[in-house]
Scaffold this active site. Structure first.
Site, short mmCIF file in Angstrom:
data_model
loop_
_atom_site.label_atom_id
_atom_site.label_comp_id
_atom_site.label_asym_id
_atom_site.label_seq_id
_atom_site.Cartn_x
_atom_site.Cartn_y
_atom_site.Cartn_z
N LYS A 75 -23.00 -42.57 -26.90
CA LYS A 75 -21.56 -42.33 -27.00
C LYS A 75 -21.13 -42.70 -28.42
CE LYS A 75 -20.39 -41.49 -22.56
NZ LYS A 75 -19.58 -40.35 -22.10
N LYS B 273 -20.59 -31.23 -14.48
CA LYS B 273 -20.29 -32.39 -13.66
C LYS B 273 -19.55 -31.89 -12.42
CE LYS B 273 -19.99 -35.43 -17.67
NZ LYS B 273 -19.10 -36.01 -18.69
#
Length: 359
Positions: free
Chosen positions: A162, A270
């Site tokens: 990230k 997702k």
């Protein structure tokens, strides 16, 4: 067969502050939808509704009211499985992708005997694993380096970092240090900016990131800027994967327009965010027709949702690592057969833990 629906809330507790460029999370509120046949209430199908605040279109104050409405509709009308399938396709649930995913997987589980085996494949039978990436969360430099050392020692060959929250020079330094330890032949690196780059600075940052032989970057700029994203995908030195860009794009014509206009190198799916397993399968079909790569990722669900996504993923002939290594994030996850070994996710013969209402 008529069905009965119950809803059980559960607040998941992170083991650490889970930080992205959008901020930190300490808890994650989820809801378990349980479907039963009124004539055989010993068998229960379970699905997970786990929208992410600040990201999911259904992370709204009226989510619980919508769940109550759905529960009443199913229970009062004595809805059948076929009617649940129609409900999943209806406009009524179009703006509630996390609920659709939960209801869809609860029905699949019920129809297959309530064993949490939604798909019979080599993964769910414990014969084959799924390659996954190790997820490195945003934190200070020491925290991120500690995570990286741990993942490498655990045998991961693909890491996802990230980025977008620390000073960019610090993030480049972390990537430099990783590459000093492991070259691109040994270690695949993905980065996820969560839309943190401004469009006017994005290409320059991509050029600097490209020095570290990255596999891809997820969502370098904020979603909803199609012209800028198209330009980036056309000239990027690093393959770009669309993630948040897919959220809320429900109609097939809009999905076609998005892929044909932006032309990304990858898309990331997702189910909680795009509306379930069938919705994910529809995206996959469109992507493969256009030679766009894809991989599946959990959206920080507990092991209930992760199990459904993993079994679905295993139906495909996958080669790239998937984003399914999130089962160890919580203090109070539901115990499951999902186990990670050297960067692979496996389904082992372990008894499932009880849901909160059964504890």
């Amino acid at each position: 067969m008529s069905l009965q629906l119950s809803v059980t809330p559960h607040q998941l507790q992170f083991k650490f502050d889970a930080r992205t460029s959008r901020g930190a999370m300490r808890t994650h509120q989820v809801y378990y939808l349980q479907l039963r046949d009124t004539d055989n209430q010993q068998i229960t199908g379970i699905g997970e509704c786990a929208p992410l605040p600040g990201l999911s279109i259904d992370a709204r104050p009226d989510l619980e009211a919508k769940l109550r409405q759905l529960k009443n509709e199913v229970n009062e009308k004595l809805i059948t499985p076929d009617e649940v399938l129609q409900l999943l396709k209806s406009d009524d649930l179009r703006e509630w992708p996390a609920i659709r995913f939960a209801l869809e997987t609860a029905l699949l589980d019920l129809q297959r005997g309530g064993r949490k085996i939604l798909f019979e494949n080599d993964f769910s039978q414990g014969k084959a694993g799924i390659p996954i990436n190790g997820l490195i969360w945003i934190g200070d430099k020491d925290f991120m380096q500690e995570q990286i050392r741990k993942k490498l020692s655990e045998g991961y060959t693909c890491l996802k970092l990230k980025i977008g929250s620390l000073d960019f020079a610090t993030e480049l330094d972390i990537l430099h240090q990783i590459r000093e330890v492991a070259g691109p032949e040994e270690l695949t690196i993905r980065v996820d900016a969560n839309g943190a780059f401004a469009p006017e600075e994005a290409f320059r940052k991509l050029e600097r990131l490209a020095r570290y032989s990255l596999h891809s970057i997820e969502q370098p700029i904020r979603q909803g800027q199609p012209e800028q994203m198209q330009q980036l995908c056309a000239y990027t030195p690093i393959p770009i994967a669309l993630d948040e860009e897919l959220i809320g794009v429900q109609e097939a014509t809009r999905q076609l327009d998005l892929l044909d206009f932006i032309k990304p190198q990858y898309i990331i799916l997702k189910p909680t965010l795009v509306g379930g397993l069938q919705a994910s399968a529809d995206w996959i079909k469109l992507a493969e027709q256009r030679n766009i790569g894809w991989w599946m990722t959990s959206a920080l669900e507990s092991n209930i949702g992760l199990n459904a996504i993993s079994q679905f993923t295993a139906n495909y002939n996958i080669h790239m690592p998937q984003g399914l290594g999130t089962g160890q994030l919580y203090h109070n996850n539901i115990a499951s057969p999902l186990q990670i070994n050297k960067g692979w996710l496996w389904y082992n013969e372990v008894i499932w833990g009880k849901l909160p209402e059964q504890a």
